[in-house]
Design a protein around this motif. Structure first.
Motif, short mmCIF file in Angstrom:
data_model
loop_
_atom_site.label_atom_id
_atom_site.label_comp_id
_atom_site.label_asym_id
_atom_site.label_seq_id
_atom_site.Cartn_x
_atom_site.Cartn_y
_atom_site.Cartn_z
N LYS A 48 0.81 -1.22 0.00
CA LYS A 48 0.00 0.00 0.00
C LYS A 48 0.85 1.28 0.00
O LYS A 48 0.57 2.24 0.71
CB LYS A 48 -0.98 -0.01 1.19
CG LYS A 48 -1.97 -1.16 1.13
CD LYS A 48 -2.89 -1.16 2.32
CE LYS A 48 -4.01 -2.17 2.23
NZ LYS A 48 -3.64 -3.53 1.97
N VAL A 49 1.90 1.25 -0.82
CA VAL A 49 2.76 2.43 -0.96
C VAL A 49 1.97 3.49 -1.73
O VAL A 49 1.42 3.21 -2.79
CB VAL A 49 4.07 2.07 -1.71
CG1 VAL A 49 4.91 3.31 -1.98
CG2 VAL A 49 4.86 1.04 -0.92
N SER A 50 1.93 4.69 -1.16
CA SER A 50 1.19 5.78 -1.81
C SER A 50 2.11 6.55 -2.75
O SER A 50 3.33 6.48 -2.62
CB SER A 50 0.63 6.72 -0.74
OG SER A 50 1.69 7.30 -0.01
N SER A 51 1.53 7.28 -3.66
CA SER A 51 2.26 8.18 -4.56
C SER A 51 3.38 7.49 -5.33
O SER A 51 4.54 7.90 -5.27
CB SER A 51 2.83 9.37 -3.79
OG SER A 51 1.80 10.09 -3.18
N VAL A 52 3.02 6.43 -6.05
CA VAL A 52 3.99 5.77 -6.93
C VAL A 52 3.77 6.31 -8.34
O VAL A 52 2.67 6.24 -8.86
CB VAL A 52 3.85 4.23 -6.92
CG1 VAL A 52 4.83 3.60 -7.89
CG2 VAL A 52 4.05 3.68 -5.51
N GLU A 53 4.82 6.88 -8.92
CA GLU A 53 4.75 7.39 -10.30
C GLU A 53 5.64 6.52 -11.17
O GLU A 53 6.81 6.34 -10.86
CB GLU A 53 5.29 8.81 -10.38
CG GLU A 53 4.42 9.86 -9.78
CD GLU A 53 5.07 11.25 -9.86
OE1 GLU A 53 5.95 11.46 -10.73
OE2 GLU A 53 4.70 12.08 -9.05
N GLU A 54 5.08 6.01 -12.25
CA GLU A 54 5.89 5.27 -13.22
C GLU A 54 6.30 6.22 -14.33
O GLU A 54 5.48 6.98 -14.84
CB GLU A 54 5.12 4.09 -13.80
CG GLU A 54 4.99 2.96 -12.82
CD GLU A 54 4.55 1.65 -13.46
OE1 GLU A 54 4.39 1.59 -14.71
OE2 GLU A 54 4.39 0.68 -12.72
N VAL A 55 7.56 6.14 -14.70
CA VAL A 55 8.09 6.94 -15.81
C VAL A 55 8.55 5.94 -16.87
O VAL A 55 9.44 5.12 -16.62
CB VAL A 55 9.29 7.81 -15.34
CG1 VAL A 55 9.93 8.51 -16.54
CG2 VAL A 55 8.86 8.80 -14.28
N ASP A 56 7.91 5.99 -18.04
CA ASP A 56 8.30 5.11 -19.14
C ASP A 56 9.51 5.73 -19.84
O ASP A 56 9.41 6.77 -20.48
CB ASP A 56 7.13 4.95 -20.12
CG ASP A 56 7.44 4.01 -21.27
OD1 ASP A 56 8.63 3.63 -21.46
OD2 ASP A 56 6.50 3.64 -21.99
N GLY A 57 10.65 5.08 -19.68
CA GLY A 57 11.90 5.59 -20.24
C GLY A 57 11.93 5.66 -21.76
O GLY A 57 12.80 6.31 -22.33
N LEU A 58 10.97 5.01 -22.43
CA LEU A 58 10.96 5.04 -23.89
C LEU A 58 10.19 6.22 -24.47
O LEU A 58 10.36 6.55 -25.64
CB LEU A 58 10.36 3.74 -24.45
CG LEU A 58 11.24 2.50 -24.34
CD1 LEU A 58 10.60 1.34 -25.08
CD2 LEU A 58 12.62 2.75 -24.89
N LYS A 59 9.34 6.83 -23.68
CA LYS A 59 8.53 7.93 -24.21
C LYS A 59 9.40 9.17 -24.42
O LYS A 59 10.12 9.58 -23.52
CB LYS A 59 7.38 8.27 -23.25
CG LYS A 59 6.29 7.24 -23.24
CD LYS A 59 5.10 7.71 -22.44
CE LYS A 59 3.95 6.72 -22.56
NZ LYS A 59 2.82 7.12 -21.70
N PRO A 60 9.32 9.75 -25.62
CA PRO A 60 10.14 10.93 -25.94
C PRO A 60 9.98 12.06 -24.91
O PRO A 60 10.94 12.73 -24.57
CB PRO A 60 9.65 11.37 -27.32
CG PRO A 60 9.00 10.15 -27.89
CD PRO A 60 8.47 9.35 -26.74
N GLU A 61 8.77 12.23 -24.40
CA GLU A 61 8.54 13.33 -23.46
C GLU A 61 9.22 13.09 -22.10
O GLU A 61 9.33 14.00 -21.28
CB GLU A 61 7.04 13.61 -23.26
CG GLU A 61 6.25 12.46 -22.64
CD GLU A 61 5.60 11.53 -23.66
OE1 GLU A 61 4.56 10.93 -23.30
OE2 GLU A 61 6.11 11.37 -24.78
N ASN A 62 9.70 11.87 -21.88
CA ASN A 62 10.39 11.55 -20.63
C ASN A 62 11.91 11.53 -20.78
O ASN A 62 12.62 11.19 -19.83
CB ASN A 62 9.93 10.19 -20.08
CG ASN A 62 8.49 10.21 -19.64
OD1 ASN A 62 7.96 11.25 -19.26
ND2 ASN A 62 7.84 9.07 -19.68
N LYS A 63 12.41 11.88 -21.97
CA LYS A 63 13.85 11.76 -22.24
C LYS A 63 14.71 12.54 -21.25
O LYS A 63 15.70 12.03 -20.74
CB LYS A 63 14.15 12.20 -23.68
CG LYS A 63 15.59 11.97 -24.06
CD LYS A 63 15.89 12.39 -25.48
CE LYS A 63 17.36 12.11 -25.78
NZ LYS A 63 17.76 12.62 -27.07
#
Length: 131
Positions: A48-63
């Protein structure tokens, strides 16, 4: 038409808020990476960890963020990786093996943990995000 990603989640908290940040890839090169990402998701959900954000390393906007995370971890191109963002500052927690180790340390006897406060556990590292 836009298709929903299997990484679809509730809307993320406002950018910059305190969060556990998980760097993943939407195109894992191996089933080992895919499995590790799934196990991490289950670990965070189960605890039950709160505030987990996944960042997809392949998405150009996340470069830019991906480069920042790789620079911090010194593990370029490895997935998944876990970070904690507190007051806008990011710190590297570890890769999948490190998270597994933190989780395993939860099982150590309380006396051993008290006698060895340097031993990191999942609940110590993620205390701010646990219920």
């Amino acid at each position: 038409a836009k298709t929903a990603s299997k990484f679809a989640r509730a809307p993320p908290p406002p950018p910059g808020g305190d969060a556990v940040v998980v760097l993943v890839t939407s195109m894992p090169a191996t089933s080992i990476i895919e499995g590790a990402q799934g196990l991490l998701r289950n670990m965070f959900k189960g605890k039950k960890v709160s505030s987990v954000e996944e960042v997809d390393g392949l998405k150009p906007e996340n470069k830019e963020l991906r480069s920042q995370l790789f620079a911090l971890s010194q593990l370029r191109g490895q997935y998944p990786q876990v970070f904690i963002r507190t007051s806008g500052a990011l710190s590297f927690v570890g890769d999948f093996e490190k998270l597994t180790s933190l989780n395993d340390c939860e099982e150590l006897p309380a006396e051993m943990l008290e006698a060895n406060p340097q031993i990191e556990t999942f609940s110590k590292v993620f205390a701010a995000f646990l219920p």
